[in-house]
Write a protein that holds these residues in place. Sequence first.
Motif, PDB file in Angstrom:
ATOM      1  N   GLN A   1      21.483  34.583  27.593  1.00 37.87           N
ATOM      2  CA  GLN A   1      20.124  34.803  27.904  1.00 37.87           C
ATOM      3  C   GLN A   1      19.344  35.854  27.285  1.00 37.87           C
ATOM      4  O   GLN A   1      18.116  35.489  26.691  1.00 37.87           O
TER       5      GLN A   1
ATOM      6  N   TRP B   1      13.399  27.976  27.200  1.00 39.11           N
ATOM      7  CA  TRP B   1      12.779  28.481  28.367  1.00 39.11           C
ATOM      8  C   TRP B   1      12.119  29.664  28.143  1.00 39.11           C
ATOM      9  O   TRP B   1      11.075  30.211  28.954  1.00 39.11           O
TER      10      TRP B   1
ATOM     11  N   TRP C   1       7.436  22.714  29.903  1.00 35.65           N
ATOM     12  CA  TRP C   1       8.626  22.920  30.375  1.00 35.65           C
ATOM     13  C   TRP C   1       8.896  22.822  31.932  1.00 35.65           C
ATOM     14  O   TRP C   1       9.774  23.256  32.789  1.00 35.65           O
ATOM     15  N   ILE C   2       7.743  22.221  32.459  1.00 38.46           N
ATOM     16  CA  ILE C   2       7.688  22.036  33.952  1.00 38.46           C
ATOM     17  C   ILE C   2       8.951  21.357  34.501  1.00 38.46           C
ATOM     18  O   ILE C   2       9.558  21.756  35.513  1.00 38.46           O
ATOM     19  N   SER C   3       9.110  20.169  33.816  1.00 41.39           N
ATOM     20  CA  SER C   3      10.285  19.395  34.241  1.00 41.39           C
ATOM     21  C   SER C   3      11.451  19.760  34.183  1.00 41.39           C
ATOM     22  O   SER C   3      12.709  19.530  34.666  1.00 41.39           O
ATOM     23  N   ARG C   4      11.618  21.028  33.127  1.00 39.97           N
ATOM     24  CA  ARG C   4      12.922  21.498  32.857  1.00 39.97           C
ATOM     25  C   ARG C   4      13.156  22.788  33.440  1.00 39.97           C
ATOM     26  O   ARG C   4      13.951  23.568  33.282  1.00 39.97           O
ATOM     27  N   ALA C   5      12.219  23.285  34.315  1.00 39.18           N
ATOM     28  CA  ALA C   5      12.333  24.835  34.678  1.00 39.18           C
ATOM     29  C   ALA C   5      13.842  25.111  35.479  1.00 39.18           C
ATOM     30  O   ALA C   5      14.172  24.233  36.140  1.00 39.18           O
ATOM     31  N   PRO C   6      14.340  26.182  35.208  1.00 36.74           N
ATOM     32  CA  PRO C   6      15.643  26.264  35.564  1.00 36.74           C
ATOM     33  C   PRO C   6      15.800  26.752  37.029  1.00 36.74           C
ATOM     34  O   PRO C   6      16.924  26.549  37.642  1.00 36.74           O
ATOM     35  N   SER C   7      14.670  26.930  38.024  1.00 39.02           N
ATOM     36  CA  SER C   7      14.829  27.041  39.422  1.00 39.02           C
ATOM     37  C   SER C   7      13.691  26.514  39.854  1.00 39.02           C
ATOM     38  O   SER C   7      12.605  26.271  39.423  1.00 39.02           O
ATOM     39  N   LEU C   8      13.690  26.209  41.453  1.00 41.90           N
ATOM     40  CA  LEU C   8      12.682  25.652  42.073  1.00 41.90           C
ATOM     41  C   LEU C   8      11.704  26.808  41.977  1.00 41.90           C
ATOM     42  O   LEU C   8      10.501  26.503  41.750  1.00 41.90           O
ATOM     43  N   ARG C   9      12.027  27.974  42.135  1.00 36.65           N
ATOM     44  CA  ARG C   9      10.945  29.177  42.251  1.00 36.65           C
ATOM     45  C   ARG C   9      10.192  29.127  41.073  1.00 36.65           C
ATOM     46  O   ARG C   9       8.926  29.350  40.717  1.00 36.65           O
ATOM     47  N   ARG C  10      10.966  29.098  39.762  1.00 35.46           N
ATOM     48  CA  ARG C  10      10.168  29.114  38.599  1.00 35.46           C
ATOM     49  C   ARG C  10       9.298  28.062  38.187  1.00 35.46           C
ATOM     50  O   ARG C  10       8.352  27.870  37.657  1.00 35.46           O
ATOM     51  N   LYS C  11       9.767  26.898  38.957  1.00 37.35           N
ATOM     52  CA  LYS C  11       9.157  25.544  38.698  1.00 37.35           C
ATOM     53  C   LYS C  11       7.774  25.768  39.373  1.00 37.35           C
ATOM     54  O   LYS C  11       6.755  25.316  38.606  1.00 37.35           O
ATOM     55  N   VAL C  12       7.789  26.293  40.494  1.00 38.13           N
ATOM     56  CA  VAL C  12       6.644  26.337  41.176  1.00 38.13           C
ATOM     57  C   VAL C  12       5.697  27.257  40.591  1.00 38.13           C
ATOM     58  O   VAL C  12       4.228  26.903  40.606  1.00 38.13           O
TER      59      VAL C  12
ATOM     60  N   LEU D   1      15.951  37.540  31.819  1.00 35.25           N
ATOM     61  CA  LEU D   1      16.557  37.145  30.493  1.00 35.25           C
ATOM     62  C   LEU D   1      17.437  38.277  29.918  1.00 35.25           C
ATOM     63  O   LEU D   1      18.669  38.096  29.737  1.00 35.25           O
TER      64      LEU D   1
END
Lengths: 252, 319
Positions: B182, B121, B58-69, B175
Motif C-alpha cells: 500500500q 486506487w 475507480w467507482i466500480s473498483r473502490a476497495p470498500s463500501l465506505r470508499r465507494k460511497v 495507504l
Amino acid sequence: MKNQHLYNYILGIADNSLILGQRLGELCGHGPSLETDIAGTNISLDLFGQVRSYFQYAAQLSDDNSATEDTIAFLRLERQYKNVLLVEQPNTDFGYVIVRQFLFDAYHLLFLRELENSKDETLAAIAKKSVKEVSYHWRFSSDWIRRLGDGTQESHERVQEAITDLWMYTDELFHQTEADQAMIAEGIGVNTSKLKDIYYKMVSEVLEEATLEVPENKYFHKGGKQGIHSEHMGYILSDMQYMQRTYPNMEW
Amino acid sequence: MSENEVKNLEDIFEARIARDEKIEPKDWMPEKYRKTHIRQISQHAHSEIVGMLPEGNWISRAPSLRRKVALLAKVQDEAGHGLYLYSACETLGISRDELYEQLHTGKAKYSSIFNYPTVTWADMGAIGWLVDGAAIINQVPLCNTSYGPYARAMVRVCKEESFHQRQGFEIMLKLANGTPEQKEMAQDALNRWWWPSLMMLGPTDAESVHTAQSMKWKLKRKTNDELRQQFIDQTVPQADLLGLTVPDPDLKWNEKTGHYDFGEIDWDEFWQVVKGYGPSNKKRMKDRVGAWEEGAWVRDAAMAYADKKEKRKDLKHVG
C-alpha cells in the motif's frame, strides 16, 4: 449460525441494492445530461447507503467474528450472491437503464412499505429511512418512462424495446426462497406474493400513460435468488471485487 | 455609442472594480471582460465535468463500501460544480449547448491534469490531496472576484473542494500507514501526480498571456509562480507527514527566502498535454462527446414531451 434464515433474508434484500448501485455507478460521468448524471449517482449513493446498513446488521448476526460489511459485500463467490437477475442487466442505453430502474423501484417501494412493519426493529428502521429515498427513485424513473414513452418516435421505440426485453425478469421479484418463507412466518419478512398484483397494476398504469405496451409474457427468467446468475454477473464481480481480491486482508 | 461615451463607461466600470464592487449580469461591461469571463468560467466548468472521468474510473473498483460511497459523492459534487459554473457562465449570454460545443470541438480548454490516467486506487488519494489542493489555491481568491455570479459559485465550490482535499489526504494516510504494498502504491501515485500538479497552476509568469488583465479584474490575485510556490510550501510538509518522498531531487528548504527551492518543470510535457497529446486527451474527449451524442435522443425526448405537455395544458385552458 443461530439465525441463518434472517442472515440470508438480509442478504437477499441487500444484494439487489448492491448490484443495482454498482451498475449505476458505472455510468457516473457518462449520462445524457449533467442533471440525469447527478440523479443517477444520487440513486446509486442511496442504494449503497442502504447496503451498508443491511450488511452491518448481517455482520453482527454472523458467527464469523471477522465478518464486516466489506467482507460480505466483496468476498463472496458468485453463487452466493442472492440478487435478482433484473438488477444485473447491463447499461445497454439510457432506455434500458431507466426501465431496469423503473421495474425495480416499483417493487422496492412496495416492499419497503411493508418491511417498515417488520417485527425486526433493525430492518423496520432501515426500511423507514429507505422508503423516503426509494419514493424519489420511483418518481424519477416513472417520470422518465413518461418522457421517453411519450417523447419522440425514437425514444418511444427504444424504451418499448427495453420494456419488452426486461419484462421477463419481473416475475422473479416475487419468488420466495426458504429464508423468505421462514421470515414471513416469523412476522419479520414481507409476504411478496401479496404485492404482485399491485405491482403489475402500478407499473402498467405508468406504461399506459406513457403510451407504451404492457408485454404479455408467458415465460419468465429466474435463478438469481438461488445464486444462478446471468453471464454478466461474473464481470460485475471481477470489477467490484478487484481490490479486495488482489490485496487481501488490507484496510483502505 | 460614441467612443467617448464608451471610454466613460469603461472608466466607471474600472472604478467600480477598484472599489471592490461586484459586477452583476445586467450591468454594463466591456466586451473583453465578458469574453474573458466566459473563457475562464467555462474552462473551469469543463474541468469539473471532464474531471469526473478519471475518478469515475475507480467507482466500480473502490476497495470498500465506505470508499465507494465517498468517491461517488465526490464525483457527484464535481457534476454539481459543473452545473453551477455553467449557470454562472450562461448569465454572460451564452448557452450551455454552445459551451459544450466549444469543449467538444476542442475550442475550449479544460485543466490538462485530467489528461493523465488513473491507474491505481492510490490515484484517488493523490488527486484529492494534490489536484484538489492545487485547485483550492487557485480558487480561494476567486471567491472575491469581481463578477458576482462567479464569486458566489466559487464560495460553494471551495467549501466542497477543501472537504475533497482532506478526503484525498486521508486515503493517502491510510495507504502510507498500511502494508508495504500500500505504501508503495501511495509513493508511486505521488511520483506520477506531483509534477502535473505543479503544472496545473499554469505556465510561468513570463509565458502567461492573460495574467496582467486578469489581475486588474480580480480574476487573479496572485501570479501563477506565486501560487505554485504557495502550493509547494504547503504540500511538502504534508508529504513528510505521510512519510512519502516528493520526486524532486532539487527540492530544498531555503532559510533565506523562507520557501522551498524546487527543480525544473518539464514545460515541454505541459505544452504537449495542453495541445492535445497527453496520455488520455483522446479518451477523455471520446467519452464526453460519446455521452453527449448517445444522449441526444434522450434530451430530444424530454423536449418533445415537455412541448406536448404544454400544448395539452393550453388545450385544457381553451376547452
